[in-house]
Design a protein around this motif. Structure first.
Motif, PDB file in Angstrom:
ATOM      1  N   MET A   1       0.849  -1.177   0.000  1.00  0.00           N
ATOM      2  CA  MET A   1       0.000   0.000   0.000  1.00  0.00           C
ATOM      3  C   MET A   1       0.888   1.231   0.000  1.00  0.00           C
ATOM      4  SD  MET A   1      -3.313   0.508   0.465  1.00  0.00           S
ATOM      5  CE  MET A   1      -4.280   1.954   0.466  1.00  0.00           C
ATOM      6  N   ILE A   2       0.561   2.167  -0.866  1.00  0.00           N
ATOM      7  CA  ILE A   2       1.344   3.395  -0.990  1.00  0.00           C
ATOM      8  C   ILE A   2       0.900   4.374   0.084  1.00  0.00           C
ATOM      9  CG2 ILE A   2       1.900   5.322  -2.484  1.00  0.00           C
ATOM     10  CD1 ILE A   2       1.467   3.465  -4.845  1.00  0.00           C
ATOM     11  N   SER A   3       1.849   4.978   0.723  1.00  0.00           N
ATOM     12  CA  SER A   3       1.559   5.913   1.795  1.00  0.00           C
ATOM     13  C   SER A   3       0.986   7.217   1.241  1.00  0.00           C
ATOM     14  CB  SER A   3       2.838   6.196   2.570  1.00  0.00           C
ATOM     15  OG  SER A   3       2.604   7.178   3.516  1.00  0.00           O
ATOM     16  N   VAL A   4       0.077   7.827   2.007  1.00  0.00           N
ATOM     17  CA  VAL A   4      -0.537   9.082   1.589  1.00  0.00           C
ATOM     18  C   VAL A   4       0.488  10.210   1.605  1.00  0.00           C
ATOM     19  CG1 VAL A   4      -2.324  10.765   2.163  1.00  0.00           C
ATOM     20  CG2 VAL A   4      -2.796   8.339   2.366  1.00  0.00           C
ATOM     21  N   SER A   5       1.417  10.130   2.541  1.00  0.00           N
ATOM     22  CA  SER A   5       2.424  11.189   2.613  1.00  0.00           C
ATOM     23  C   SER A   5       3.317  11.196   1.380  1.00  0.00           C
ATOM     24  CB  SER A   5       3.257  11.042   3.873  1.00  0.00           C
ATOM     25  OG  SER A   5       3.956   9.828   3.844  1.00  0.00           O
ATOM     26  N   LEU A   6       3.473  10.036   0.735  1.00  0.00           N
ATOM     27  CA  LEU A   6       4.251   9.983  -0.501  1.00  0.00           C
ATOM     28  C   LEU A   6       3.576  10.819  -1.584  1.00  0.00           C
ATOM     29  CD1 LEU A   6       6.678   8.699  -1.976  1.00  0.00           C
ATOM     30  CD2 LEU A   6       5.128   6.890  -2.659  1.00  0.00           C
ATOM     31  N   PHE A   7       2.241  10.709  -1.696  1.00  0.00           N
ATOM     32  CA  PHE A   7       1.499  11.538  -2.651  1.00  0.00           C
ATOM     33  C   PHE A   7       1.655  13.020  -2.323  1.00  0.00           C
ATOM     34  CE2 PHE A   7      -1.075   7.690  -3.516  1.00  0.00           C
ATOM     35  CZ  PHE A   7      -0.904   7.666  -4.877  1.00  0.00           C
ATOM     36  N   PHE A   8       1.617  13.334  -1.031  1.00  0.00           N
ATOM     37  CA  PHE A   8       1.725  14.736  -0.616  1.00  0.00           C
ATOM     38  C   PHE A   8       3.076  15.321  -1.020  1.00  0.00           C
ATOM     39  CE2 PHE A   8       2.971  17.933   2.505  1.00  0.00           C
ATOM     40  CZ  PHE A   8       1.950  18.852   2.336  1.00  0.00           C
ATOM     41  N   TYR A   9       4.147  14.627  -0.694  1.00  0.00           N
ATOM     42  CA  TYR A   9       5.477  15.154  -1.016  1.00  0.00           C
ATOM     43  C   TYR A   9       5.725  15.166  -2.518  1.00  0.00           C
ATOM     44  CZ  TYR A   9       6.460  14.979   3.930  1.00  0.00           C
ATOM     45  OH  TYR A   9       6.428  15.196   5.275  1.00  0.00           O
ATOM     46  N   PHE A  10       5.240  14.164  -3.229  1.00  0.00           N
ATOM     47  CA  PHE A  10       5.394  14.157  -4.681  1.00  0.00           C
ATOM     48  C   PHE A  10       4.601  15.305  -5.300  1.00  0.00           C
ATOM     49  CE2 PHE A  10       4.490  12.361  -8.958  1.00  0.00           C
ATOM     50  CZ  PHE A  10       5.805  12.332  -9.404  1.00  0.00           C
ATOM     51  N   GLY A  11       3.415  15.596  -4.763  1.00  0.00           N
ATOM     52  CA  GLY A  11       2.615  16.720  -5.257  1.00  0.00           C
ATOM     53  C   GLY A  11       3.299  18.047  -5.005  1.00  0.00           C
ATOM     54  N   ILE A  12       3.906  18.207  -3.824  1.00  0.00           N
ATOM     55  CA  ILE A  12       4.622  19.443  -3.524  1.00  0.00           C
ATOM     56  C   ILE A  12       5.798  19.611  -4.479  1.00  0.00           C
ATOM     57  CG2 ILE A  12       6.077  20.585  -1.787  1.00  0.00           C
ATOM     58  CD1 ILE A  12       3.182  20.804  -1.119  1.00  0.00           C
ATOM     59  N   ILE A  13       6.533  18.526  -4.710  1.00  0.00           N
ATOM     60  CA  ILE A  13       7.690  18.600  -5.619  1.00  0.00           C
ATOM     61  C   ILE A  13       7.240  18.940  -7.033  1.00  0.00           C
ATOM     62  CG2 ILE A  13       9.479  17.191  -6.724  1.00  0.00           C
ATOM     63  CD1 ILE A  13       9.789  15.767  -4.014  1.00  0.00           C
ATOM     64  N   LEU A  14       6.147  18.324  -7.499  1.00  0.00           N
ATOM     65  CA  LEU A  14       5.654  18.632  -8.840  1.00  0.00           C
ATOM     66  C   LEU A  14       5.203  20.082  -8.948  1.00  0.00           C
ATOM     67  CD1 LEU A  14       3.583  15.565 -10.069  1.00  0.00           C
ATOM     68  CD2 LEU A  14       5.718  16.446 -10.970  1.00  0.00           C
ATOM     69  N   ALA A  15       4.540  20.586  -7.913  1.00  0.00           N
ATOM     70  CA  ALA A  15       4.079  21.975  -7.944  1.00  0.00           C
ATOM     71  C   ALA A  15       5.255  22.945  -8.003  1.00  0.00           C
ATOM     72  CB  ALA A  15       3.205  22.256  -6.733  1.00  0.00           C
ATOM     73  N   ILE A  16       6.297  22.670  -7.230  1.00  0.00           N
ATOM     74  CA  ILE A  16       7.459  23.561  -7.224  1.00  0.00           C
ATOM     75  C   ILE A  16       8.227  23.471  -8.541  1.00  0.00           C
ATOM     76  CG2 ILE A  16       9.704  23.942  -6.138  1.00  0.00           C
ATOM     77  CD1 ILE A  16       8.355  23.140  -3.479  1.00  0.00           C
ATOM     78  N   VAL A  17       8.480  22.251  -8.997  1.00  0.00           N
ATOM     79  CA  VAL A  17       9.240  22.078 -10.240  1.00  0.00           C
ATOM     80  C   VAL A  17       8.458  22.628 -11.435  1.00  0.00           C
ATOM     81  CG1 VAL A  17      10.142  20.335 -11.835  1.00  0.00           C
ATOM     82  CG2 VAL A  17      10.589  20.139  -9.400  1.00  0.00           C
ATOM     83  N   GLY A  18       7.155  22.399 -11.461  1.00  0.00           N
ATOM     84  CA  GLY A  18       6.340  22.925 -12.548  1.00  0.00           C
ATOM     85  C   GLY A  18       6.306  24.441 -12.555  1.00  0.00           C
ATOM     86  N   SER A  19       6.257  25.048 -11.385  1.00  0.00           N
ATOM     87  CA  SER A  19       6.251  26.509 -11.306  1.00  0.00           C
ATOM     88  C   SER A  19       7.574  27.090 -11.773  1.00  0.00           C
ATOM     89  CB  SER A  19       5.960  26.952  -9.873  1.00  0.00           C
ATOM     90  OG  SER A  19       4.710  26.491  -9.465  1.00  0.00           O
ATOM     91  N   ILE A  20       8.672  26.463 -11.332  1.00  0.00           N
ATOM     92  CA  ILE A  20       9.989  26.948 -11.757  1.00  0.00           C
ATOM     93  C   ILE A  20      10.178  26.743 -13.256  1.00  0.00           C
ATOM     94  CG2 ILE A  20      12.475  26.492 -11.542  1.00  0.00           C
ATOM     95  CD1 ILE A  20      11.955  25.933  -8.560  1.00  0.00           C
ATOM     96  N   ALA A  21       9.719  25.602 -13.770  1.00  0.00           N
ATOM     97  CA  ALA A  21       9.849  25.343 -15.200  1.00  0.00           C
ATOM     98  C   ALA A  21       9.002  26.302 -16.017  1.00  0.00           C
ATOM     99  CB  ALA A  21       9.448  23.899 -15.509  1.00  0.00           C
ATOM    100  N   THR A  22       7.868  26.719 -15.484  1.00  0.00           N
ATOM    101  CA  THR A  22       7.042  27.687 -16.207  1.00  0.00           C
ATOM    102  C   THR A  22       7.731  29.040 -16.274  1.00  0.00           C
ATOM    103  OG1 THR A  22       5.053  26.543 -15.480  1.00  0.00           O
ATOM    104  CG2 THR A  22       4.800  28.804 -16.229  1.00  0.00           C
ATOM    105  N   ALA A  23       8.410  29.411 -15.202  1.00  0.00           N
ATOM    106  CA  ALA A  23       9.034  30.731 -15.157  1.00  0.00           C
ATOM    107  C   ALA A  23      10.382  30.773 -15.866  1.00  0.00           C
ATOM    108  CB  ALA A  23       9.192  31.170 -13.709  1.00  0.00           C
ATOM    109  N   TRP A  24      11.247  29.792 -15.581  1.00  0.00           N
ATOM    110  CA  TRP A  24      12.613  29.877 -16.094  1.00  0.00           C
ATOM    111  C   TRP A  24      13.070  28.618 -16.815  1.00  0.00           C
ATOM    112  CZ3 TRP A  24      12.344  31.210 -10.625  1.00  0.00           C
ATOM    113  CH2 TRP A  24      12.230  32.592 -10.431  1.00  0.00           C
ATOM    114  N   GLY A  25      12.227  27.653 -17.000  1.00  0.00           N
ATOM    115  CA  GLY A  25      12.656  26.364 -17.540  1.00  0.00           C
ATOM    116  C   GLY A  25      12.948  26.396 -19.020  1.00  0.00           C
ATOM    117  N   PRO A  26      13.298  25.234 -19.561  1.00  0.00           N
ATOM    118  CA  PRO A  26      13.611  25.165 -20.985  1.00  0.00           C
ATOM    119  C   PRO A  26      12.356  25.358 -21.834  1.00  0.00           C
ATOM    120  CG  PRO A  26      13.596  22.982 -20.011  1.00  0.00           C
ATOM    121  CD  PRO A  26      13.437  23.958 -18.889  1.00  0.00           C
TER     122      PRO A  26
END
Length: 86
Positions: A1-26
């Motif tokens: 069973m996948i832990s709920v906290s794994l989804f939370f941290y993966f979601g936070i990482i995706l939100a941060i990386v996606g925001s940075i990629a939108t602003a300054w990414g390739p």
């Protein structure tokens, strides 16, 4: 069973990386690539909402994201038809 906290941290990482990629990414000069980078950040926010089991908030966010994406694509196409430098 996948832990709920794994989804939370993966979601936070995706939100941060996606925001940075939108602003300054390739490929930020290409509006289509920038829109896709925005979608990565929105998927991260969806995962965070899913962790808290806020179904109504998640459904509202998904619906507005689809509508906003369609509006953005239409605006990009119209600007390119008009010859604007987007």
């Amino acid at each position: 069973m996948i832990s709920v906290s794994l989804f939370f941290y993966f979601g936070i990482i995706l939100a941060i990386v996606g925001s940075i990629a939108t602003a300054w990414g390739p490929g930020v000069n290409d509006p289509i690539v920038r829109t896709f980078n925005t979608e990565v950040a929105s998927i991260g926010v969806c995962l965070v909402l899913l962790c808290y089991n806020h179904v109504l908030a998640l459904l509202t966010f998904l619906a507005t994201t689809v509508i906003i994406t369609l509006i953005l694509f239409r605006a990009i196409i119209r600007l390119e038809e008009m010859g604007a430098d987007v």
